[in-house]
Design a protein around this motif. Structure first.
Motif, PDB file in Angstrom:
ATOM      1  N   VAL A 103      -5.409   3.714   4.786  1.00  0.00           N
ATOM      2  CA  VAL A 103      -4.698   5.186   5.688  1.00  0.00           C
ATOM      3  C   VAL A 103      -5.161   6.048   5.844  1.00  0.00           C
ATOM      4  CG1 VAL A 103      -2.590   5.474   5.812  1.00  0.00           C
ATOM      5  CG2 VAL A 103      -2.701   3.471   4.014  1.00  0.00           C
ATOM      6  N   PRO A 104      -5.357   6.594   6.986  1.00  0.00           N
ATOM      7  CA  PRO A 104      -5.717   7.865   7.187  1.00  0.00           C
ATOM      8  C   PRO A 104      -4.114   8.501   7.155  1.00  0.00           C
ATOM      9  CG  PRO A 104      -6.813   7.132   8.804  1.00  0.00           C
ATOM     10  CD  PRO A 104      -5.643   5.682   8.600  1.00  0.00           C
ATOM     11  N   PHE A 105      -4.338   9.746   7.028  1.00  0.00           N
ATOM     12  CA  PHE A 105      -3.109  10.249   6.814  1.00  0.00           C
ATOM     13  C   PHE A 105      -3.394  11.950   7.295  1.00  0.00           C
ATOM     14  CE2 PHE A 105       0.460  12.571   4.506  1.00  0.00           C
ATOM     15  CZ  PHE A 105       1.357  11.957   4.782  1.00  0.00           C
ATOM     16  N   SER A 106      -2.770  12.360   7.278  1.00  0.00           N
ATOM     17  CA  SER A 106      -2.245  14.278   7.146  1.00  0.00           C
ATOM     18  C   SER A 106      -0.809  15.001   7.277  1.00  0.00           C
ATOM     19  CB  SER A 106      -2.721  14.739   8.750  1.00  0.00           C
ATOM     20  OG  SER A 106      -1.900  15.977   8.833  1.00  0.00           O
ATOM     21  N   ALA A 107      -0.674  15.774   6.116  1.00  0.00           N
ATOM     22  CA  ALA A 107       0.619  15.716   6.326  1.00  0.00           C
ATOM     23  C   ALA A 107       1.128  17.141   7.441  1.00  0.00           C
ATOM     24  CB  ALA A 107       0.262  17.049   5.042  1.00  0.00           C
ATOM     25  N   ILE A 108       0.741  17.239   7.560  1.00  0.00           N
ATOM     26  CA  ILE A 108       0.298  18.613   8.859  1.00  0.00           C
ATOM     27  C   ILE A 108       1.195  18.092  10.238  1.00  0.00           C
ATOM     28  CG2 ILE A 108      -0.952  20.178  10.631  1.00  0.00           C
ATOM     29  CD1 ILE A 108      -2.122  21.290   8.322  1.00  0.00           C
ATOM     30  N   SER A 109       0.217  17.079  10.680  1.00  0.00           N
ATOM     31  CA  SER A 109       0.236  15.828  12.099  1.00  0.00           C
ATOM     32  C   SER A 109       1.597  15.016  11.626  1.00  0.00           C
ATOM     33  CB  SER A 109      -0.770  15.566  12.269  1.00  0.00           C
ATOM     34  OG  SER A 109      -0.850  14.243  12.123  1.00  0.00           O
ATOM     35  N   GLY A 110       1.505  14.385  10.705  1.00  0.00           N
ATOM     36  CA  GLY A 110       2.672  13.655  10.262  1.00  0.00           C
ATOM     37  C   GLY A 110       1.883  11.983  10.519  1.00  0.00           C
ATOM     38  N   GLU A 111       0.594  11.918  10.882  1.00  0.00           N
ATOM     39  CA  GLU A 111      -0.378  10.697  11.005  1.00  0.00           C
ATOM     40  C   GLU A 111      -0.567   9.633   9.974  1.00  0.00           C
ATOM     41  OE1 GLU A 111      -4.503  11.174  11.994  1.00  0.00           O
ATOM     42  OE2 GLU A 111      -5.390   8.920  11.635  1.00  0.00           O
ATOM     43  N   GLY A 112      -0.051   8.720   9.703  1.00  0.00           N
ATOM     44  CA  GLY A 112      -0.004   7.578   8.429  1.00  0.00           C
ATOM     45  C   GLY A 112       0.903   7.794   7.719  1.00  0.00           C
ATOM     46  N   LYS A 113       2.139   8.718   8.139  1.00  0.00           N
ATOM     47  CA  LYS A 113       3.754   8.446   7.439  1.00  0.00           C
ATOM     48  C   LYS A 113       4.034   7.074   7.889  1.00  0.00           C
ATOM     49  CE  LYS A 113       8.240  10.449   7.637  1.00  0.00           C
ATOM     50  NZ  LYS A 113       8.904  12.183   8.420  1.00  0.00           N
ATOM     51  N   ASP A 114       4.299   6.585   8.898  1.00  0.00           N
ATOM     52  CA  ASP A 114       5.111   5.432   9.041  1.00  0.00           C
ATOM     53  C   ASP A 114       4.264   4.561   8.783  1.00  0.00           C
ATOM     54  OD1 ASP A 114       6.161   6.783  10.936  1.00  0.00           O
ATOM     55  OD2 ASP A 114       5.840   5.881  12.836  1.00  0.00           O
ATOM     56  N   THR A 115       2.483   3.960   8.106  1.00  0.00           N
ATOM     57  CA  THR A 115       2.256   3.515   7.515  1.00  0.00           C
ATOM     58  C   THR A 115       2.534   3.378   6.009  1.00  0.00           C
ATOM     59  OG1 THR A 115       0.561   3.598   9.340  1.00  0.00           O
ATOM     60  CG2 THR A 115      -0.267   2.219   7.693  1.00  0.00           C
ATOM     61  N   VAL A 116       2.368   4.817   5.650  1.00  0.00           N
ATOM     62  CA  VAL A 116       2.834   4.422   4.391  1.00  0.00           C
ATOM     63  C   VAL A 116       4.105   3.885   3.948  1.00  0.00           C
ATOM     64  CG1 VAL A 116       3.356   6.029   2.561  1.00  0.00           C
ATOM     65  CG2 VAL A 116       1.295   6.654   3.765  1.00  0.00           C
ATOM     66  N   VAL A 117       4.948   4.250   4.487  1.00  0.00           N
ATOM     67  CA  VAL A 117       6.201   3.907   4.340  1.00  0.00           C
ATOM     68  C   VAL A 117       6.545   2.201   4.702  1.00  0.00           C
ATOM     69  CG1 VAL A 117       9.019   4.301   5.277  1.00  0.00           C
ATOM     70  CG2 VAL A 117       7.683   5.942   5.365  1.00  0.00           C
ATOM     71  N   LYS A 118       5.632   1.753   5.617  1.00  0.00           N
ATOM     72  CA  LYS A 118       5.296   0.281   5.518  1.00  0.00           C
ATOM     73  C   LYS A 118       5.588  -0.050   4.111  1.00  0.00           C
ATOM     74  CE  LYS A 118       2.302  -1.798   7.917  1.00  0.00           C
ATOM     75  NZ  LYS A 118       0.976  -2.222   8.119  1.00  0.00           N
ATOM     76  N   LEU A 119       4.275   0.410   4.065  1.00  0.00           N
ATOM     77  CA  LEU A 119       3.847  -0.667   2.520  1.00  0.00           C
ATOM     78  C   LEU A 119       4.368  -0.582   1.804  1.00  0.00           C
ATOM     79  CD1 LEU A 119      -0.039   1.524   3.224  1.00  0.00           C
ATOM     80  CD2 LEU A 119       0.681  -1.259   3.336  1.00  0.00           C
ATOM     81  N   ILE A 120       5.034   0.558   1.476  1.00  0.00           N
ATOM     82  CA  ILE A 120       5.860   0.773   0.427  1.00  0.00           C
ATOM     83  C   ILE A 120       7.549   0.002   0.783  1.00  0.00           C
ATOM     84  CG2 ILE A 120       8.134   2.004  -0.686  1.00  0.00           C
ATOM     85  CD1 ILE A 120       6.264   4.728   0.005  1.00  0.00           C
ATOM     86  N   THR A 121       7.626  -0.876   2.253  1.00  0.00           N
ATOM     87  CA  THR A 121       8.562  -1.798   2.009  1.00  0.00           C
ATOM     88  C   THR A 121       8.535  -2.651   2.218  1.00  0.00           C
ATOM     89  OG1 THR A 121       8.947   0.092   3.911  1.00  0.00           O
ATOM     90  CG2 THR A 121      10.231  -2.319   4.446  1.00  0.00           C
ATOM     91  N   GLU A 122       7.118  -3.082   1.652  1.00  0.00           N
ATOM     92  CA  GLU A 122       6.538  -4.347   1.832  1.00  0.00           C
ATOM     93  C   GLU A 122       6.364  -5.018   0.898  1.00  0.00           C
ATOM     94  OE1 GLU A 122       3.603  -4.537   6.119  1.00  0.00           O
ATOM     95  OE2 GLU A 122       3.083  -4.717   3.992  1.00  0.00           O
ATOM     96  N   SER A 123       6.385  -3.443  -0.174  1.00  0.00           N
ATOM     97  CA  SER A 123       5.536  -3.524  -1.781  1.00  0.00           C
ATOM     98  C   SER A 123       7.427  -3.707  -2.301  1.00  0.00           C
ATOM     99  CB  SER A 123       5.061  -2.941  -1.953  1.00  0.00           C
ATOM    100  OG  SER A 123       6.419  -1.370  -2.077  1.00  0.00           O
ATOM    101  N   LEU A 124       8.793  -3.335  -1.304  1.00  0.00           N
ATOM    102  CA  LEU A 124       9.618  -3.294  -3.045  1.00  0.00           C
ATOM    103  C   LEU A 124      10.164  -4.778  -2.246  1.00  0.00           C
ATOM    104  CD1 LEU A 124      10.974   0.163  -1.753  1.00  0.00           C
ATOM    105  CD2 LEU A 124      10.168  -0.463  -3.611  1.00  0.00           C
ATOM    106  N   ASN A 125       9.773  -5.427  -0.846  1.00  0.00           N
ATOM    107  CA  ASN A 125      10.422  -6.820  -0.492  1.00  0.00           C
ATOM    108  C   ASN A 125       9.357  -7.769  -1.018  1.00  0.00           C
ATOM    109  OD1 ASN A 125      12.071  -5.322   1.025  1.00  0.00           O
ATOM    110  ND2 ASN A 125      11.196  -5.433   2.502  1.00  0.00           N
ATOM    111  N   SER A 126       8.371  -7.674  -1.848  1.00  0.00           N
ATOM    112  CA  SER A 126       7.207  -8.973  -2.311  1.00  0.00           C
ATOM    113  C   SER A 126       7.732  -9.113  -3.894  1.00  0.00           C
ATOM    114  CB  SER A 126       5.968  -8.257  -2.143  1.00  0.00           C
ATOM    115  OG  SER A 126       5.621  -7.291  -3.016  1.00  0.00           O
TER     116      SER A 126
END
Ligand SMILES: Nc1nc2c(ncn2[C@@H]2O[C@H](COP(=O)(O)OP(=O)(O)O)[C@@H](O)[C@H]2O)c(=O)[nH]1
Ligand SMILES: [Mg+2]
Length: 196
Positions: free
Chosen positions: A173-196
């Protein structure tokens, strides 16, 4: 899932002080100043939740944050700061390896690496440990705002060389704390891991 509440719980330096393992844990690992605190703040929409600093910290603590009152974010101590005495480095290895190998409620580990640099020996060691202990993880390439998308593509390819188990490695996941790039992907991965 949406992150609605995020609260600092405590910092522990001894695995005997960990909270009881009744909630799932999402873990963040990476070398000092890679951008772990900045990522946690960004995905929680709280600029001062985790302390950020351009100077590597010397504290060897696991920081616990309670998210949505449902699961924990665990910010592991950063590694790879050259000026840290050998004794502390040994303590870090013991603490982190013991945590990773014994904590049964870890759902996903985010392994953060600076997108401007090739993986270090310690990044490789971390990935080896995660694969050895069969823990699901995702690689986050931080500070994406500092490089071009071409360079990012190349860096993902170079980083993929340290991964042996593509089933355990969920994503890059490319991520930038400045632009917010990658934020949605990180949250999606968290959601998937909690549901698995
Ligand atoms: N340009 C840029 N700087 C960042 C980013 N993430 C972190 N930083 C900077 O890198 C330094 C270390 O960040 P921090 O989150 O404290 O790293 P940690 O030690 O891994 O928790 C700080 O000066 C941050 O402002 C990012 O996505 N882009
Ligand atoms: Mg930090």
């Amino acid at each position: 899932m949406k992150i609605t509440t995020a609260e600092f719980v405590n910092s522990v330096s001894d695995l005997n002080q960990l909270p009881t393992a009744h909630l799932p844990e999402i873990v963040f690992i990476g070398r000092s100043t890679v951008g772990k605190s900045s990522l946690i703040n960004k995905i929680c929409n709280k600029s001062k939740l985790a302390k950020t600093s351009s100077v590597p910290g010397r504290t060897r603590m696991l920081n616990y944050y309670l998210i949505n009152e449902e699961f924990y974010f665990v910010d592991l101590p950063g590694y790879g700061y050259a000026k840290v005495p050998e004794q502390i480095k040994t303590g870090w290895r013991k603490l982190v390896e013991e945590y990773i190998s014994t904590r049964k409620n870890i759902k996903l580990v985010f392994e953060l690496m600076d997108s401007r640099h090739d993986p270090t020996y310690l990044d490789q060691l971390m990935v080896n440990w995660l694969e050895y202990y069969e823990i699901n993880y995702a690689i986050v390439l931080t500070k994406a705002d500092k490089i071009s998308s071409n360079k990012m593509e190349r860096q993902i390819y170079r980083t993929s060389k340290i991964v042996s188990n593509d089933d355990l490695c969920k994503d890059y996941v490319p991520f930038s704390a400045i632009s917010g790039e990658g934020k949605d992907t990180v949250v999606k991965l968290i959601t998937e891991s909690l549901n698995s």
